[in-house]
Write a protein that holds these residues in place. Structure first.
Motif, PDB file in Angstrom:
ATOM      1  N   TYR A  24      31.999  19.737  -4.019  1.00 59.34           N
ATOM      2  CA  TYR A  24      32.031  18.593  -3.009  1.00 59.34           C
ATOM      3  C   TYR A  24      33.637  19.651  -2.489  1.00 59.34           C
ATOM      4  O   TYR A  24      34.750  20.099  -3.658  1.00 59.34           O
ATOM      5  N   GLY A  25      34.104  19.767  -1.569  1.00 58.50           N
ATOM      6  CA  GLY A  25      34.866  20.594  -0.555  1.00 58.50           C
ATOM      7  C   GLY A  25      34.996  20.479   0.823  1.00 58.50           C
ATOM      8  O   GLY A  25      33.851  20.022   1.813  1.00 58.50           O
ATOM      9  N   PRO A  26      35.859  21.001   0.894  1.00 57.27           N
ATOM     10  CA  PRO A  26      36.849  20.935   0.648  1.00 57.27           C
ATOM     11  C   PRO A  26      38.019  20.383   0.296  1.00 57.27           C
ATOM     12  O   PRO A  26      38.220  19.360   0.369  1.00 57.27           O
ATOM     13  N   VAL A  27      38.737  20.260  -1.013  1.00 58.33           N
ATOM     14  CA  VAL A  27      40.003  19.162  -1.456  1.00 58.33           C
ATOM     15  C   VAL A  27      40.365  20.151  -1.272  1.00 58.33           C
ATOM     16  O   VAL A  27      41.252  21.405  -1.048  1.00 58.33           O
ATOM     17  N   HIS A  39      43.721  25.248   0.393  1.00 59.50           N
ATOM     18  CA  HIS A  39      42.145  24.825  -0.213  1.00 59.50           C
ATOM     19  C   HIS A  39      41.257  25.137  -1.119  1.00 59.50           C
ATOM     20  O   HIS A  39      41.212  25.929  -2.299  1.00 59.50           O
ATOM     21  N   ARG A  41      37.174  24.071  -3.944  1.00 57.51           N
ATOM     22  CA  ARG A  41      35.864  23.410  -3.893  1.00 57.51           C
ATOM     23  C   ARG A  41      35.539  23.228  -5.168  1.00 57.51           C
ATOM     24  O   ARG A  41      35.982  24.350  -6.011  1.00 57.51           O
ATOM     25  N   LEU A  69      37.103  29.952  -1.445  1.00 60.27           N
ATOM     26  CA  LEU A  69      36.724  29.038  -1.588  1.00 60.27           C
ATOM     27  C   LEU A  69      34.606  28.871  -1.347  1.00 60.27           C
ATOM     28  O   LEU A  69      33.893  27.866  -2.305  1.00 60.27           O
ATOM     29  N   VAL A 132      37.479  13.490  -5.874  1.00 59.89           N
ATOM     30  CA  VAL A 132      36.226  14.019  -5.761  1.00 59.89           C
ATOM     31  C   VAL A 132      35.112  13.039  -6.213  1.00 59.89           C
ATOM     32  O   VAL A 132      35.622  12.079  -7.295  1.00 59.89           O
TER      33      VAL A 132
END
Length: 324
Positions: A24-27, A39, A41, A69, A132
């Motif tokens: 999951y990303g980007p956070v 940023h 992942r 990432l 997430v």
């Protein structure tokens, strides 16, 4: 965005216990004073709880996205398959940010910011668990490791306790984060001083004063026996083993046979920068690293002994290990 992968998607062969992985990303973690928000992942196994965490620090590199990432999937995917939550931030040194940050006084390497990024990620674990999907309540926050490749290995060393003299202020920099219990240094820089006599040595003055004697946290140092750092030094491939030799115990050295600086291709699948592409080598390094971490976090766990016996003994050994 969530991506789902499984070991069957790749050509390097399945792990002993195949597990689907969620990526999951980007956070985005807002960081006051940082020129760009942080940023990252997140890669995690689809199931399981009490999952140890690996902070993965990318190298500097010239590729547009492998040093960000988006890079190091061959390690991140496999470590997630093996039961770890892998967090990959984009450091300010990434080529993805170089145009925006040209002229910044800390450019191009941002050595201090890179280590601070990892501490900020740990500060933001609550945010990650909220944002997430399927991550909340699954992290083992008492089992946190850092892994880094090349310049990322230098970052990992600082977080594990190595110190340098800040070339701008003359002060000793202590960036150790006690929340990080152990680490993996992959093709990391070695000793400084007069050893740094290559054409790129002056570009990284902080390498000159690195002191591994304060790097007391357990570490696995991974060095390729064909990784010649001639742009920094004429000391040869053994330079990358210095973090093992110059730091106090407990440390383990994994010398990988035939490996050059990208250790078979850890930076990215089919990356053109890889001069020694070998998916089996990458898989072996990933398994050995995961096993070393797991047995370190859980005394009595036999994963390290089993992986070491399987991969570093006999005629098909990928390398050799020594410990102190």
């Amino acid at each position: 965005m969530i991506e789902t992968t499984s070991p069957a998607d790749r050509t390097a062969g399945p792990t002993a216990a195949p597990t689907p992985v969620l990526t999951y990303g980007p956070v985005v973690l807002p960081v006051p004073g940082r020129p760009v928000d942080l940023h990252l992942r997140v890669s995690a196994p689809a199931t399981g709880t009490d999952l140890p965490v690996i902070l993965l620090s990318h190298g500097h590199g010239r590729a547009n996205h492998l040093s960000s990432l988006d890079g190091y999937a061959p390690l991140a995917d496999r470590w997630a398959e093996m039961g770890f939550v892998v967090l990959r931030p984009t450091h300010l040194s990434s080529a993805t940010l170089s145009r925006r940050l040209a002229g910044h006084p800390a450019a191009p390497f941002f050595w201090r910011s890179r280590a601070e990024d990892m501490s900020r990620v740990l500060d933001g674990l609550d945010v990650l668990e909220r944002e997430v999907p399927h991550l909340a309540g699954r992290l083992d926050r008492d089992a946190v490791a850092v892994a880094g490749h090349s310049l990322g290995g230098f970052t990992a060393a600082l977080l594990l306790g190595a110190r340098i003299t800040d070339p701008d202020t003359g002060e000793r920099a202590d960036l150790r984060d006690p929340r990080i219990g152990r680490g993996i240094l992959l093709a990391a820089p070695g000793r400084g001083g007069d050893t740094l006599n290559g054409p790129m040595a002056d570009a990284a003055p902080y390498f000159r004063t690195i002191d591994f004697s304060t790097m007391t946290a357990p570490a696995l140092v991974v060095a390729g026996d064909q990784d010649d750092p001639r742009h920094f030094t004429d000391a040869g491939p053994d330079w990358h083993a210095d973090p093992y030799h110059l730091a106090p115990a407990p440390k383990t050295l994994l010398t990988v046979f035939g490996a050059e600086h990208l250790l078979g291709g850890i930076q990215g699948y089919d990356a053109s920068e890889t001069t020694d592409e070998n998916p089996a080598r990458v898989a072996a390094i990933a398994r050995l690293g995961a096993a070393w971490l797991r047995s370190g976090f859980h005394p009595g766990d036999t994963a390290w002994r089993a992986a070491r016996d399987a991969l570093t003994t006999g005629p098909d050994a990928v390398g050799r290990t020594t410990s102190k």
